[in-house]
Design a protein around this motif. Sequence first.
Motif, PDB file in Angstrom:
ATOM      1  N   VAL A   1       0.899  -0.959  -0.040  1.00  0.00           N
ATOM      2  CA  VAL A   1      -0.011   0.017   0.032  1.00  0.00           C
ATOM      3  C   VAL A   1       0.909   1.305  -0.087  1.00  0.00           C
ATOM      4  CG1 VAL A   1      -1.735   1.112   1.183  1.00  0.00           C
ATOM      5  CG2 VAL A   1      -1.855  -1.143   1.193  1.00  0.00           C
ATOM      6  N   ASN A   2       1.832   1.369   0.934  1.00  0.00           N
ATOM      7  CA  ASN A   2       2.588   2.452   1.129  1.00  0.00           C
ATOM      8  C   ASN A   2       3.615   2.507  -0.450  1.00  0.00           C
ATOM      9  OD1 ASN A   2       1.887   2.971   3.480  1.00  0.00           O
ATOM     10  ND2 ASN A   2       3.706   1.609   4.581  1.00  0.00           N
ATOM     11  N   ALA A   3       3.976   1.495  -1.008  1.00  0.00           N
ATOM     12  CA  ALA A   3       4.742   1.630  -2.238  1.00  0.00           C
ATOM     13  C   ALA A   3       3.708   2.363  -3.382  1.00  0.00           C
ATOM     14  CB  ALA A   3       5.297   0.333  -2.621  1.00  0.00           C
ATOM     15  N   ARG A   4       2.655   1.844  -3.389  1.00  0.00           N
ATOM     16  CA  ARG A   4       1.491   2.152  -4.190  1.00  0.00           C
ATOM     17  C   ARG A   4       1.120   3.534  -4.148  1.00  0.00           C
ATOM     18  NH1 ARG A   4      -1.716  -0.568  -8.058  1.00  0.00           N
ATOM     19  NH2 ARG A   4       0.087  -1.899  -7.747  1.00  0.00           N
ATOM     20  N   ARG A   5       1.164   4.059  -3.103  1.00  0.00           N
ATOM     21  CA  ARG A   5       0.905   5.257  -2.698  1.00  0.00           C
ATOM     22  C   ARG A   5       2.195   6.313  -3.146  1.00  0.00           C
ATOM     23  NH1 ARG A   5      -2.860   7.387   0.593  1.00  0.00           N
ATOM     24  NH2 ARG A   5      -1.714   9.358   1.093  1.00  0.00           N
ATOM     25  N   ALA A   6       3.319   6.082  -3.032  1.00  0.00           N
ATOM     26  CA  ALA A   6       4.415   6.846  -3.172  1.00  0.00           C
ATOM     27  C   ALA A   6       4.540   6.773  -4.704  1.00  0.00           C
ATOM     28  CB  ALA A   6       5.656   5.957  -2.721  1.00  0.00           C
ATOM     29  N   ALA A   7       4.107   5.613  -5.495  1.00  0.00           N
ATOM     30  CA  ALA A   7       4.215   5.683  -6.847  1.00  0.00           C
ATOM     31  C   ALA A   7       3.043   6.341  -7.404  1.00  0.00           C
ATOM     32  CB  ALA A   7       3.945   4.064  -7.621  1.00  0.00           C
ATOM     33  N   LEU A   8       2.012   6.785  -6.751  1.00  0.00           N
ATOM     34  CA  LEU A   8       1.149   7.544  -7.340  1.00  0.00           C
ATOM     35  C   LEU A   8       1.338   8.977  -6.811  1.00  0.00           C
ATOM     36  CD1 LEU A   8      -2.250   5.360  -6.822  1.00  0.00           C
ATOM     37  CD2 LEU A   8      -1.181   5.820  -8.884  1.00  0.00           C
ATOM     38  N   GLY A   9       2.301   9.447  -6.111  1.00  0.00           N
ATOM     39  CA  GLY A   9       2.390  10.667  -5.703  1.00  0.00           C
ATOM     40  C   GLY A   9       1.542  11.088  -4.713  1.00  0.00           C
ATOM     41  N   LEU A  10       0.892  10.147  -3.830  1.00  0.00           N
ATOM     42  CA  LEU A  10      -0.300  10.773  -3.027  1.00  0.00           C
ATOM     43  C   LEU A  10       0.338  11.084  -1.569  1.00  0.00           C
ATOM     44  CD1 LEU A  10      -3.087   7.902  -3.647  1.00  0.00           C
ATOM     45  CD2 LEU A  10      -2.813  10.404  -4.451  1.00  0.00           C
ATOM     46  N   ASP A  11       1.653  10.881  -1.396  1.00  0.00           N
ATOM     47  CA  ASP A  11       2.032  11.191  -0.192  1.00  0.00           C
ATOM     48  C   ASP A  11       2.807  12.667  -0.361  1.00  0.00           C
ATOM     49  OD1 ASP A  11       1.779   8.815   1.128  1.00  0.00           O
ATOM     50  OD2 ASP A  11       3.614   8.105   0.431  1.00  0.00           O
ATOM     51  N   ASP A  12       2.721  13.472  -1.391  1.00  0.00           N
ATOM     52  CA  ASP A  12       3.166  14.497  -1.780  1.00  0.00           C
ATOM     53  C   ASP A  12       1.840  15.750  -1.119  1.00  0.00           C
ATOM     54  OD1 ASP A  12       5.352  13.678  -2.976  1.00  0.00           O
ATOM     55  OD2 ASP A  12       4.563  13.762  -4.940  1.00  0.00           O
ATOM     56  N   PRO A  13       2.474  17.050  -1.070  1.00  0.00           N
ATOM     57  CA  PRO A  13       1.513  18.181  -0.445  1.00  0.00           C
ATOM     58  C   PRO A  13       0.509  18.134  -1.757  1.00  0.00           C
ATOM     59  CG  PRO A  13       3.485  18.770  -0.050  1.00  0.00           C
ATOM     60  CD  PRO A  13       3.902  17.248  -1.052  1.00  0.00           C
ATOM     61  N   LEU A  14      -0.633  18.436  -1.540  1.00  0.00           N
ATOM     62  CA  LEU A  14      -1.676  18.591  -2.354  1.00  0.00           C
ATOM     63  C   LEU A  14      -1.382  19.446  -3.615  1.00  0.00           C
ATOM     64  CD1 LEU A  14      -4.486  17.939  -2.870  1.00  0.00           C
ATOM     65  CD2 LEU A  14      -5.494  19.858  -1.704  1.00  0.00           C
ATOM     66  N   TRP A  15      -0.680  20.587  -3.231  1.00  0.00           N
ATOM     67  CA  TRP A  15      -0.633  21.779  -4.142  1.00  0.00           C
ATOM     68  C   TRP A  15       0.677  21.015  -5.300  1.00  0.00           C
ATOM     69  CZ3 TRP A  15       4.523  23.086  -5.184  1.00  0.00           C
ATOM     70  CH2 TRP A  15       5.220  23.012  -4.379  1.00  0.00           C
ATOM     71  N   LEU A  16       1.562  20.155  -4.695  1.00  0.00           N
ATOM     72  CA  LEU A  16       2.558  19.398  -5.718  1.00  0.00           C
ATOM     73  C   LEU A  16       1.776  18.428  -6.505  1.00  0.00           C
ATOM     74  CD1 LEU A  16       5.512  19.497  -6.542  1.00  0.00           C
ATOM     75  CD2 LEU A  16       5.803  17.831  -4.532  1.00  0.00           C
ATOM     76  N   GLN A  17       0.902  17.612  -5.905  1.00  0.00           N
ATOM     77  CA  GLN A  17       0.032  16.817  -6.619  1.00  0.00           C
ATOM     78  C   GLN A  17      -0.566  17.391  -7.742  1.00  0.00           C
ATOM     79  OE1 GLN A  17      -2.300  13.887  -4.257  1.00  0.00           O
ATOM     80  NE2 GLN A  17      -1.042  14.493  -2.330  1.00  0.00           N
ATOM     81  N   TYR A  18      -1.108  18.477  -7.652  1.00  0.00           N
ATOM     82  CA  TYR A  18      -1.892  19.316  -8.501  1.00  0.00           C
ATOM     83  C   TYR A  18      -1.110  19.739  -9.610  1.00  0.00           C
ATOM     84  CZ  TYR A  18      -5.299  22.638 -10.616  1.00  0.00           C
ATOM     85  OH  TYR A  18      -6.114  23.204 -11.306  1.00  0.00           O
ATOM     86  N   VAL A  19       0.252  20.221  -9.477  1.00  0.00           N
ATOM     87  CA  VAL A  19       1.116  20.642 -10.282  1.00  0.00           C
ATOM     88  C   VAL A  19       1.486  19.349 -11.069  1.00  0.00           C
ATOM     89  CG1 VAL A  19       3.523  21.750 -10.646  1.00  0.00           C
ATOM     90  CG2 VAL A  19       2.129  22.606  -8.943  1.00  0.00           C
ATOM     91  N   HIS A  20       1.829  18.368 -10.508  1.00  0.00           N
ATOM     92  CA  HIS A  20       2.347  16.924 -11.065  1.00  0.00           C
ATOM     93  C   HIS A  20       1.260  16.627 -12.250  1.00  0.00           C
ATOM     94  CE1 HIS A  20       5.579  16.005  -7.922  1.00  0.00           C
ATOM     95  NE2 HIS A  20       5.844  16.890  -8.937  1.00  0.00           N
ATOM     96  N   TYR A  21      -0.176  16.738 -11.532  1.00  0.00           N
ATOM     97  CA  TYR A  21      -1.248  16.156 -12.234  1.00  0.00           C
ATOM     98  C   TYR A  21      -1.436  17.072 -13.634  1.00  0.00           C
ATOM     99  CZ  TYR A  21      -6.280  14.993 -13.232  1.00  0.00           C
ATOM    100  OH  TYR A  21      -7.344  14.686 -14.188  1.00  0.00           O
ATOM    101  N   LEU A  22      -1.304  18.491 -13.504  1.00  0.00           N
ATOM    102  CA  LEU A  22      -1.311  19.318 -14.705  1.00  0.00           C
ATOM    103  C   LEU A  22      -0.121  19.151 -15.504  1.00  0.00           C
ATOM    104  CD1 LEU A  22      -2.477  22.754 -13.126  1.00  0.00           C
ATOM    105  CD2 LEU A  22      -4.012  21.102 -14.292  1.00  0.00           C
ATOM    106  N   GLY A  23       0.957  18.672 -15.147  1.00  0.00           N
ATOM    107  CA  GLY A  23       1.999  18.323 -16.142  1.00  0.00           C
ATOM    108  C   GLY A  23       1.817  17.290 -16.820  1.00  0.00           C
ATOM    109  N   GLY A  24       1.299  16.193 -16.190  1.00  0.00           N
ATOM    110  CA  GLY A  24       0.923  14.809 -16.786  1.00  0.00           C
ATOM    111  C   GLY A  24      -0.082  14.937 -17.752  1.00  0.00           C
ATOM    112  N   LEU A  25      -1.136  15.967 -17.669  1.00  0.00           N
ATOM    113  CA  LEU A  25      -2.081  15.923 -18.569  1.00  0.00           C
ATOM    114  C   LEU A  25      -1.620  16.559 -19.950  1.00  0.00           C
ATOM    115  CD1 LEU A  25      -5.263  17.160 -16.729  1.00  0.00           C
ATOM    116  CD2 LEU A  25      -4.768  14.974 -17.526  1.00  0.00           C
ATOM    117  N   VAL A  26      -0.729  17.588 -19.844  1.00  0.00           N
ATOM    118  CA  VAL A  26      -0.059  18.245 -20.958  1.00  0.00           C
ATOM    119  C   VAL A  26       0.603  17.388 -21.820  1.00  0.00           C
ATOM    120  CG1 VAL A  26       1.854  20.120 -21.611  1.00  0.00           C
ATOM    121  CG2 VAL A  26       0.230  20.593 -19.882  1.00  0.00           C
TER     122      VAL A  26
END
Length: 326
Positions: free
Chosen positions: A62-87
């Motif tokens: 579970v921890n490894a999958r959370r880290a792979a999905l970036g869910l342990d990062d701060p919310l704002w950083l997850q959002y930045v990564h999400y936008l970058g991935g969509l681009v």
Amino acid sequence: MAVAQAPAGLRGSPWLSFAVRRLGRFAISLWVLITTAFLMIQLIPGDPVRAALGLTAPVELVNARRAALGLDDPLWLQYVHYLGGLVTGDFGTSMTSGQPVSEVIGDRLPATLELALPAFVVVIAIAIPLGLLFAVLTRGGRRRGGELAFTSTTVLLAAIPEFLLAVALVAFFSVQLGWFPVAGNADASSFVLPVIALALGPASVLARIVRVETLSLLGNDFIRTARAKRLPARLVYLRHALPNALTATLTMGGLMLTGMVAGTVLVENVFAWPGLGSTIAQSILQKDYPLVQGIVLVYGIGVLLVNLTVDVLLAVLDPRSTIREN
């Protein structure tokens, strides 16, 4: 220092103002859609990774999958990564299969479009001629019986949900008569029942709209002028009445197309159709939230693009009422 200015022909142009307004609305709607899709995982009660992997999954997994999905990062950083991935076309990774979500969508989207687009063509091909025909036949209060039969039938067909109609079609034409396959998309005959299930209700609604719009136009001055010129009746109806009735028809047609794409979710599950509709249903049951997130985003973008296309077509067909709005 001189400041570059727009060419004089563009300044004050209603078409330029229309384009800026529509593209601005599209951009804002797209941002809201993307942000809502991003927050989907964040708003799920509990741990979405634990829910997807099950209560018996090891903590290390579970921890490894959370880290792979970036869910342990701060919310704002997850959002930045999400936008970058969509681009870059990265919609994330499926929790159940480990495949990139973009690959799953790329594999399943064509099957959904193969179902939704023919159904939309069938809706247009049936609704417009049928609505125009009954407007001509029943204008001026004539043929009350035909008007009642048309109205009653279209109301009944429009009220039947797509999935219920799909089940009835399978039970009668596939199970009892054996004329069409029960499920899958092996050949051309596999398209018949799903397309009918998707198209019958919207065609009934659109036919009623075409009839009402045409009836409201048949008493206008330009129709009387066309008749005074002794034009053939078919030219009066097809060249003068129908094009003016298509404005409302086009608006409703665009809304129905988006509704039909969403309606494929239920119809695909009835016919075991390998498209996005059946995929999102399975991913919801499996709690595969990144895949659900990606498919919802694709459906939403499709709705926005259809609405934008309808706005542009309306502006071309009737620019006086569209591009000059405040």
